[in-house]
Every structure is written in C-alpha cells, then in structure tokens.
Write a protein that holds these residues in place. Structure first.
Motif, PDB file in Angstrom:
ATOM      1  N   SER A   1       0.879  -1.065  -0.010  1.00 24.62           N
ATOM      2  CA  SER A   1      -0.130   0.125  -0.065  1.00 24.62           C
ATOM      3  C   SER A   1       0.872   1.328  -0.241  1.00 24.62           C
ATOM      4  N   SER A   2       1.966   1.092   0.021  1.00 28.74           N
ATOM      5  CA  SER A   2       3.043   2.291   0.057  1.00 28.74           C
ATOM      6  C   SER A   2       4.393   2.160  -0.356  1.00 28.74           C
ATOM      7  N   THR A   3       4.974   3.176  -0.770  1.00 30.42           N
ATOM      8  CA  THR A   3       6.560   2.899  -1.438  1.00 30.42           C
ATOM      9  C   THR A   3       7.217   2.836  -0.262  1.00 30.42           C
ATOM     10  N   VAL A   4       8.140   2.224  -0.305  1.00 25.04           N
ATOM     11  CA  VAL A   4       9.224   1.819   0.743  1.00 25.04           C
ATOM     12  C   VAL A   4      10.600   1.428   0.128  1.00 25.04           C
TER      13      VAL A   4
ATOM     14  N   LEU B   1      14.208  -0.529   0.854  1.00 20.90           N
ATOM     15  CA  LEU B   1      14.839  -1.573   1.538  1.00 20.90           C
ATOM     16  C   LEU B   1      16.124  -2.033   1.056  1.00 20.90           C
ATOM     17  N   ARG B   2      17.049  -2.184   2.028  1.00 26.27           N
ATOM     18  CA  ARG B   2      18.530  -2.532   1.630  1.00 26.27           C
ATOM     19  C   ARG B   2      18.550  -3.957   1.121  1.00 26.27           C
ATOM     20  N   TYR B   3      19.216  -3.933   0.112  1.00 24.28           N
ATOM     21  CA  TYR B   3      19.779  -5.203  -0.447  1.00 24.28           C
ATOM     22  C   TYR B   3      21.225  -5.405  -0.246  1.00 24.28           C
ATOM     23  N   GLU B   4      21.548  -6.813   0.145  1.00 24.37           N
ATOM     24  CA  GLU B   4      22.937  -6.952   0.658  1.00 24.37           C
ATOM     25  C   GLU B   4      23.332  -8.448   0.239  1.00 24.37           C
ATOM     26  N   ASN B   5      24.379  -8.479  -0.578  1.00 28.38           N
ATOM     27  CA  ASN B   5      25.116  -9.811  -0.737  1.00 28.38           C
ATOM     28  C   ASN B   5      26.645  -9.556  -0.618  1.00 28.38           C
ATOM     29  N   ALA B   6      27.226 -10.781  -0.989  1.00 24.93           N
ATOM     30  CA  ALA B   6      28.810 -10.515  -0.728  1.00 24.93           C
ATOM     31  C   ALA B   6      29.301  -9.656  -1.534  1.00 24.93           C
ATOM     32  N   GLU B   7      28.749  -9.003  -2.581  1.00 24.35           N
ATOM     33  CA  GLU B   7      29.507  -8.188  -3.311  1.00 24.35           C
ATOM     34  C   GLU B   7      29.274  -6.728  -2.841  1.00 24.35           C
ATOM     35  N   GLY B   8      28.232  -6.370  -2.032  1.00 26.72           N
ATOM     36  CA  GLY B   8      27.833  -5.074  -1.590  1.00 26.72           C
ATOM     37  C   GLY B   8      26.369  -5.015  -1.461  1.00 26.72           C
ATOM     38  N   THR B   9      26.002  -3.622  -1.539  1.00 28.72           N
ATOM     39  CA  THR B   9      24.738  -3.329  -1.160  1.00 28.72           C
ATOM     40  C   THR B   9      23.928  -2.417  -2.277  1.00 28.72           C
ATOM     41  N   GLY B  10      22.787  -2.467  -2.224  1.00 32.34           N
ATOM     42  CA  GLY B  10      21.901  -1.630  -3.060  1.00 32.34           C
ATOM     43  C   GLY B  10      20.640  -1.291  -2.435  1.00 32.34           C
ATOM     44  N   TRP B  11      19.724  -0.583  -3.081  1.00 33.32           N
ATOM     45  CA  TRP B  11      18.372  -0.165  -2.486  1.00 33.32           C
ATOM     46  C   TRP B  11      17.437  -0.843  -3.486  1.00 33.32           C
ATOM     47  N   VAL B  12      16.380  -1.582  -2.797  1.00 33.93           N
ATOM     48  CA  VAL B  12      15.175  -1.906  -3.593  1.00 33.93           C
ATOM     49  C   VAL B  12      13.966  -1.132  -3.110  1.00 33.93           C
ATOM     50  N   ILE B  13      13.401  -0.610  -4.094  1.00 34.52           N
ATOM     51  CA  ILE B  13      12.310   0.388  -3.782  1.00 34.52           C
ATOM     52  C   ILE B  13      11.146  -0.273  -4.405  1.00 34.52           C
ATOM     53  N   ASP B  14      10.147  -0.646  -3.238  1.00 35.47           N
ATOM     54  CA  ASP B  14       8.861  -1.503  -3.654  1.00 35.47           C
ATOM     55  C   ASP B  14       7.875  -0.615  -3.764  1.00 35.47           C
ATOM     56  N   THR B  15       6.997  -0.728  -4.760  1.00 33.56           N
ATOM     57  CA  THR B  15       5.834   0.245  -5.011  1.00 33.56           C
ATOM     58  C   THR B  15       4.738  -0.239  -5.014  1.00 33.56           C
ATOM     59  N   PRO B  16       3.556   0.068  -4.974  1.00 31.83           N
ATOM     60  CA  PRO B  16       2.235  -0.487  -4.878  1.00 31.83           C
ATOM     61  C   PRO B  16       1.714  -0.912  -6.346  1.00 31.83           C
TER      62      PRO B  16
END
Length: 356
Positions: free
Chosen positions: A255-258, A260-275
């Motif tokens: 119901s909202s855009t948020v 979330l930090r993605y992490e693996n052995a190579e590094g990090t990124g941002w996942v932005i989930d939308t409705p």
C-alpha cells in the motif's frame, strides 16, 4: 548653567528631530513581525527518505557509517509545496539521535538525479511523483495468472526512458506458461530479461544487478512482485496476495512505497517497492526522451524533418528511408520496430487507452 534649568529652552535645539510625523503600522497580534529570511541550516545532516506515512518521513542518516540510524521527521513549513518522496536525500535538522519519541525536521532536498513520475491518465498533466534518485527500474510481469499486458510494459519502458532510468524485466510464473510469445514484443530493446518460476527464482542473478544501484520495482497487482522483494530482502516482510479467479486481477498488497536495503557478498543496493498499478499515465512524458534512449537510431534521425514522428507513416523519415535502403542491420531493424511501438504507445494517449 544647569541642564535642568527651566529657563533653558532646549526645544529649539532639537526641533529637526520631531517624530510626530512618523507613522507606524500597528501589529494586531502584538508579536514580532515575520521575516522572509530563513536560517541557512549549515549544521543540517543528509538523510535518505525510506518511506512516507501520513506526514511523517522515515529517514536514514549517516548511511553506511558506524552510527547509522533511522529517525522520524516532518517537513519544514517552507517545503509544504515541495513533494518529498521515497529516495529523496533530505537536509535534516533537530533531534537526529533516533531515540524513540523524537522528531526531526526536513528543511531542504538535495538536487535529484532522476524522478520517476506518472499521471492519473494520459490526458492529465498533473504529475504523480513515484520515487526520486532511482537509476534502475525492474518491471515485474507474470507469464500467466494474470495475463501479461505488453502495452502496460511499454508504458513502464516509456516512463523509464523519459526519466533516464535503465529498465530491467523479470517474467514470473514461467512454470505456468511459456514467456516466449510475450518476450517477442521486446526484441531489439537493450533490455536485460530474467525469467522466474516457483522453484527457480533468479535471486542471485537479479541481486547482482542491484548492487550499487537504487532500483524501483514496478508491476501489475498479483504478478509476484512482493514475493520477489521478500526473496531478495528476507527482512522486508511485504504482504503477498492472490489473483481473483473471476476478474483475473490481483489484489493490492503493497500500500505504500518503501526503500529496502539489499545486501550480498559483493555489496549493497536499494530495492524500492511500489504498490501495484493497473494503469500508468504518460501525460507528462517528452517523446524526444524516448528517441534519445536509442542512441544509434537517434543519430540517423538527426536528418529527419522538424516534427517527424518516426512512425511507420511519417513522411520523409530518415529512419524509414534507411530501412528501405537496407542500411540497417537486423538488430537495428528490431530496435526501430521497438522504438516505433513505444512512440505509438505515447501517440495513442489521446485515444484514452489504458495500456491493455
């Protein structure tokens, strides 16, 4: 002579300083008059907006540092006409300790690198800002249940190209139906495609594309977007739903855009989930940005007459003439077909189509 001498007439000496002609505007509130000057907030910290909920903004400050923390903020009065969205980098002042019950304030927005927008429909010029500072868009579509909608995906692609965002595509539920007929619509596009089945979700392959990027996830309700987000970010706990067997439509779960930090052995990124959305208006799009995304075709199109639509019936179009002279290789012909389809999608907006 004493200065208190009543015989000494001092009025004559100060007659030029008579203040009887001064007119002061009364202050009915009896308080200090407001000023248009605003504090510089030189001590403001930079924070990433992770989510928005009823006038409160969840913000991460000191991202990546040992004292990284999540705080709750409100917006300053001077920003009341400025939309603050997930992905924004805000200048934050006040109590930024993150202690429960504290409230900081966003007093400014760092210049955005990108802005993903949509309109309510194709005739609506009012922009709905979805996310800021994303550099990738992952389009999630199901091979079946619900049926894939190529024209809706086209609209996502147009919005991404207009915003200068790299598009990616994942087709879910490939254990139910063969995605090949659907994917044939996108031959010639510079588009990384992933396929996903119930027991073969390409989490690692998709994750490798997320590291170092801010990726906004978009898709129709019921295609498995939230399921994919939960697989990539186990702590996300995004609600998942099902498809109505009567209407063939998915139920809105996010119901909202948020962010979330993605992490693996190579590094990090941002996942932005939308409705999930069932339509994606393009009332704000500049068609020139679509052509610019097809670099080699844009160079040929420079010879087109002013105002050329580059569609199949466009007179004197340099792209069409190059194709007729067999000057385009098979890959360029496929990309020309994709370009014309996207431009046609944009041109059709006056017809009120919903992208089905």
């Amino acid at each position: 002579m004493s200065w208190l001498d009543p015989d000494d007439d001092l009025d004559d000496d100060f007659e030029d300083f008579d203040e009887s002609s001064i007119r002061a505007r009364p202050n009915p509130k009896a308080n200090r008059p407001r000023t248009k000057r605003r504090p510089a907030h030189d001590d403001a910290e930079i924070g990433r907006v992770l989510g928005v909920d009823r006038g409160r903004y969840t913000v991460m400050v000191d991202e990546g540092a040992d004292d990284e923390r999540i705080i709750t903020t409100t917006r300053a009065r001077e920003l009341r006409r400025t939309p603050i969205v997930t992905g924004d980098l805000g200048r934050v002042v006040g109590d930024t300790s993150g202690t429960e019950g504290t409230l900081a304030r966003i007093v400014g927005i760092v210049e955005r690198t990108s802005l993903l927008r949509r309109s309510a429909d194709d005739t609506d010029q009012v922009e709905r800002v979805i996310v800021a500072n994303a550099d990738q868009m992952l389009i999630v579509v199901a091979a079946a249940d619900p049926e894939p909608r190529p024209r809706l995906v086209d609209r996502y692609l147009v919005a991404a190209l207009d915003a200068g965002i790299r598009p990616l595509l994942v087709v879910t539920k490939t254990d139910i139906a063969d995605p090949a007929p659907f994917l044939a619509h996108f031959e010639g596009l510079d588009l990384r495609v992933f396929t996903s089945a119930r027991d073969e979700m390409p989490v690692d392959a998709i994750g490798a594309e997320l590291v170092g990027h801010s990726t906004v996830f978009v898709g129709h309700s019921g295609v498995g977007k939230s399921t994919l987000v939960n697989a990539l970010v186990p702590t996300a706990d995004r609600a998942t739903g099902h498809v109505n067997q009567v209407t063939g439509r998915g139920r809105h779960t996010s119901s909202s855009t948020v962010s979330l930090r993605y992490e693996n052995a190579e590094g990090t990124g941002w996942v932005i989930d939308t409705p999930g959305v069932r339509s994606f208006g393009l009332g704000h799009v500049d068609p020139a940005n679509i052509l610019a995304a097809f670099t080699e075709l844009a160079a040929i199109a420079a010879a087109c007459p002013r105002g050329c639509t580059h569609l199949a019936d466009a007179p004197d179009c340099a792209l069409i003439e190059a194709a007729e002279r067999d000057e385009l290789n098979p890959a360029e012909l496929a990309r020309l077909d994709s370009l014309q389809r996207l431009l046609q999608t944009f041109a059709d907006k006056a017809d009120g189509r919903d992208g089905k």
